[in-house]
Scaffold this motif. Structure first.
Motif, short mmCIF file in Angstrom:
data_model
loop_
_atom_site.label_atom_id
_atom_site.label_comp_id
_atom_site.label_asym_id
_atom_site.label_seq_id
_atom_site.Cartn_x
_atom_site.Cartn_y
_atom_site.Cartn_z
N ARG A 294 118.63 45.35 30.93
CA ARG A 294 119.48 45.69 32.09
C ARG A 294 118.81 45.34 33.42
O ARG A 294 119.48 45.16 34.42
N ARG A 295 117.49 45.29 33.40
CA ARG A 295 116.75 45.08 34.65
C ARG A 295 115.83 43.87 34.56
O ARG A 295 115.40 43.50 33.48
N ILE A 296 115.54 43.27 35.69
CA ILE A 296 114.43 42.33 35.79
C ILE A 296 113.47 42.96 36.79
O ILE A 296 113.85 43.19 37.95
N ASP A 297 112.27 43.26 36.36
CA ASP A 297 111.38 44.17 37.09
C ASP A 297 112.18 45.44 37.36
O ASP A 297 112.74 46.00 36.45
N ASP A 298 112.27 45.86 38.60
CA ASP A 298 113.01 47.11 38.84
C ASP A 298 114.44 46.85 39.30
O ASP A 298 115.18 47.79 39.60
N VAL A 299 114.83 45.58 39.33
CA VAL A 299 116.16 45.27 39.86
C VAL A 299 117.20 45.32 38.75
O VAL A 299 117.09 44.62 37.73
N LEU A 300 118.22 46.13 38.95
CA LEU A 300 119.30 46.25 37.98
C LEU A 300 120.14 44.98 38.02
O LEU A 300 120.61 44.57 39.08
N VAL A 301 120.34 44.33 36.83
CA VAL A 301 121.16 43.11 36.81
C VAL A 301 122.37 43.30 35.89
O VAL A 301 123.03 42.34 35.52
N ALA A 302 122.64 44.54 35.49
CA ALA A 302 123.78 44.86 34.62
C ALA A 302 124.19 46.29 34.95
O ALA A 302 123.44 47.02 35.61
N PRO A 303 125.39 46.71 34.49
CA PRO A 303 125.75 48.11 34.72
C PRO A 303 124.67 49.03 34.14
O PRO A 303 124.16 48.79 33.04
N ALA A 304 124.30 50.05 34.88
CA ALA A 304 123.14 50.89 34.54
C ALA A 304 123.28 51.55 33.17
O ALA A 304 122.28 51.87 32.54
N ASP A 305 124.55 51.76 32.71
CA ASP A 305 124.73 52.49 31.45
C ASP A 305 125.37 51.61 30.36
O ASP A 305 125.88 52.12 29.38
N VAL A 306 125.34 50.28 30.56
CA VAL A 306 125.96 49.41 29.54
C VAL A 306 125.12 49.46 28.26
O VAL A 306 123.89 49.59 28.30
N ASP A 307 125.83 49.40 27.10
CA ASP A 307 125.11 49.37 25.82
C ASP A 307 124.28 48.09 25.72
O ASP A 307 124.74 47.02 26.14
N VAL A 308 123.12 48.22 25.13
CA VAL A 308 122.20 47.07 25.01
C VAL A 308 121.63 47.05 23.59
O VAL A 308 121.36 48.09 23.01
N PHE A 309 121.47 45.86 23.05
CA PHE A 309 120.71 45.67 21.80
C PHE A 309 119.48 44.86 22.18
O PHE A 309 119.62 43.75 22.68
N ASN A 310 118.30 45.40 21.97
CA ASN A 310 117.08 44.75 22.47
C ASN A 310 115.99 44.65 21.40
O ASN A 310 114.94 45.30 21.49
#
Ligand code: MRU
Length: 346
Positions: A294-310
């Motif tokens: 969701r983030r690159i470093d501390d910058v949010l690049v996606a909705p903060a609560d979007v589901d993620v598979f990582n």
């Protein structure tokens, strides 16, 4: 020479790879918990490097436990517990349990009073060996790769930063450059942690080697344009049938390489081969914090609560690997036979 850790006055100094390339900050590790911390937070990463740091974590634990006023079995059990703590930090790279098992074997054969000296000596030996393995991998890579001047592509960072120095995949790159045969290396950015951009590009650029950074999505286009002669990556765990776990995104590179007739190589020491693992199906894949995506470093690049598979790693089937380059030589298919033979060699 770039190295991710070194010992000074009985403490381990570990380069904080999370801050590269902006800042070169060294962290001090003086106990087992500190070693577990730098591995789990990925201040140090890369299969051989985390094995080396875990070995030092065991040496520090042994030093502290040997000073305790406890009976012999309790102290031996405390060292086993330290080993379990270290192994739990990251599940995929086999070099970590391999190093802990090797340290425990030395402890088992040594009176507790001798632990501080013996285990420190063993941790040092593991790092010295790893560096020599990487140089041997580089030499073997020269024969394994296609002849002539080559343009390579690599993924993640399997360089000096991921080992005791020199690197595995980047060891092959360095050896090729030493022979005047390296035209260029394309380095995949390697989302989400960007080891390619932050570490591989930094490592090679610093040495004046010809590196071009690409977004992960560019690799297919380069192969389609016949701009890549071979792909070389590292591995975190190689099953006895040749299936190889490596940084997420490696599998799709191997599939595209097969489609375009580009040879695909794994460069790894035999400490990354797990003969107890029959196939890639047995390899535990680490899943990491969704915020890495969701983030690159501390910058949010996606909705903060979007589901993620990582998932941090994927498995490339042995059938897609042209050869596995180790310090003992080059294994080619069928890996069940060639890896078994290689693991028997002294
Ligand atoms: O998550 P990381 O950065 O530890 O993953 C590293 C890799 O996948 C490397 O390619 C592998 O450990 C080989 S390092 C010589």
């Amino acid at each position: 020479m770039i190295r991710p850790f070194f010992l000074e006055n009985g403490e381990l100094l570990v380069l904080d790879q999370r801050l590269l390339p902006r800042e070169e900050r060294w962290l001090t590790v003086r106990d087992c918990e500190g070693a577990a911390g730098v591995i789990s937070t990925m201040a140090v990463r890369g299969a051989p490097a985390i094995g080396c740091v875990a070995a030092w974590g065991m040496a520090f634990a042994a030093r502290e436990i040997a000073a305790r006023d406890e009976d012999d079995p309790a102290r031996r059990e405390a060292l086993r517990e330290a080993g379990r703590r270290l192994v739990a930090t990251r599940p995929t790279a086999v070099n970590l349990p391999w190093a802990v098992t090797r340290m425990l074997a030395v402890a088992d054969a040594t009176p507790v009073a001798g632990w501080p000296a013996q285990l420190a000596q063993e941790a040092d030996a593991i790092a010295v060996e790893d560096l020599s393995f990487c140089r041997a991998i580089g030499r073997h890579g020269l024969c394994a790769l296609p002849p002539g001047r080559l343009t390579l592509l690599t993924h993640c960072n399997a360089g000096a930063l991921a080992t005791a120095g020199y690197g595995t995949a980047l060891g092959v790159v360095r050896a090729l450059a030493g022979e005047g045969r390296l035209a260029r290396v394309y380095a995949d950015d390697t989302r989400p942690r960007q080891q390619g951009a932050r570490l591989t590009a930094w490592e090679l650029h610093r040495e004046g080697l010809p590196v071009t950074l690409i977004a992960d999505t560019v690799a297919g286009m380069l192969m389609q344009r016949r701009a890549i002669d071979a792909i070389v990556t590292g591995a975190d765990r190689i099953a006895r049938n040749g299936d190889s776990a490596n940084k997420i995104g490696t599998y799709q590179l191997a599939v595209m390489a097969a489609h375009h007739g580009v040879p695909f190589f794994i460069a790894a020491p035999t400490t990354t081969v797990d003969m107890d693992c029959a196939s890639g199906d047995d390899i535990v894949i680490e899943e990491r914090d969704p915020d890495e995506v969701r983030r690159i470093d501390d910058v949010l690049v996606a909705p903060a609560d979007v589901d993620v598979f990582n998932p941090a790693f994927d498995v490339t089937p042995g059938s897609l690997i042209s050869a596995i380059i180790t310090e003992r030589g080059v294994a080619r298919p069928s890996y069940r036979e060639t890896l078994a033979g290689m693991m028997q060699k002294a």
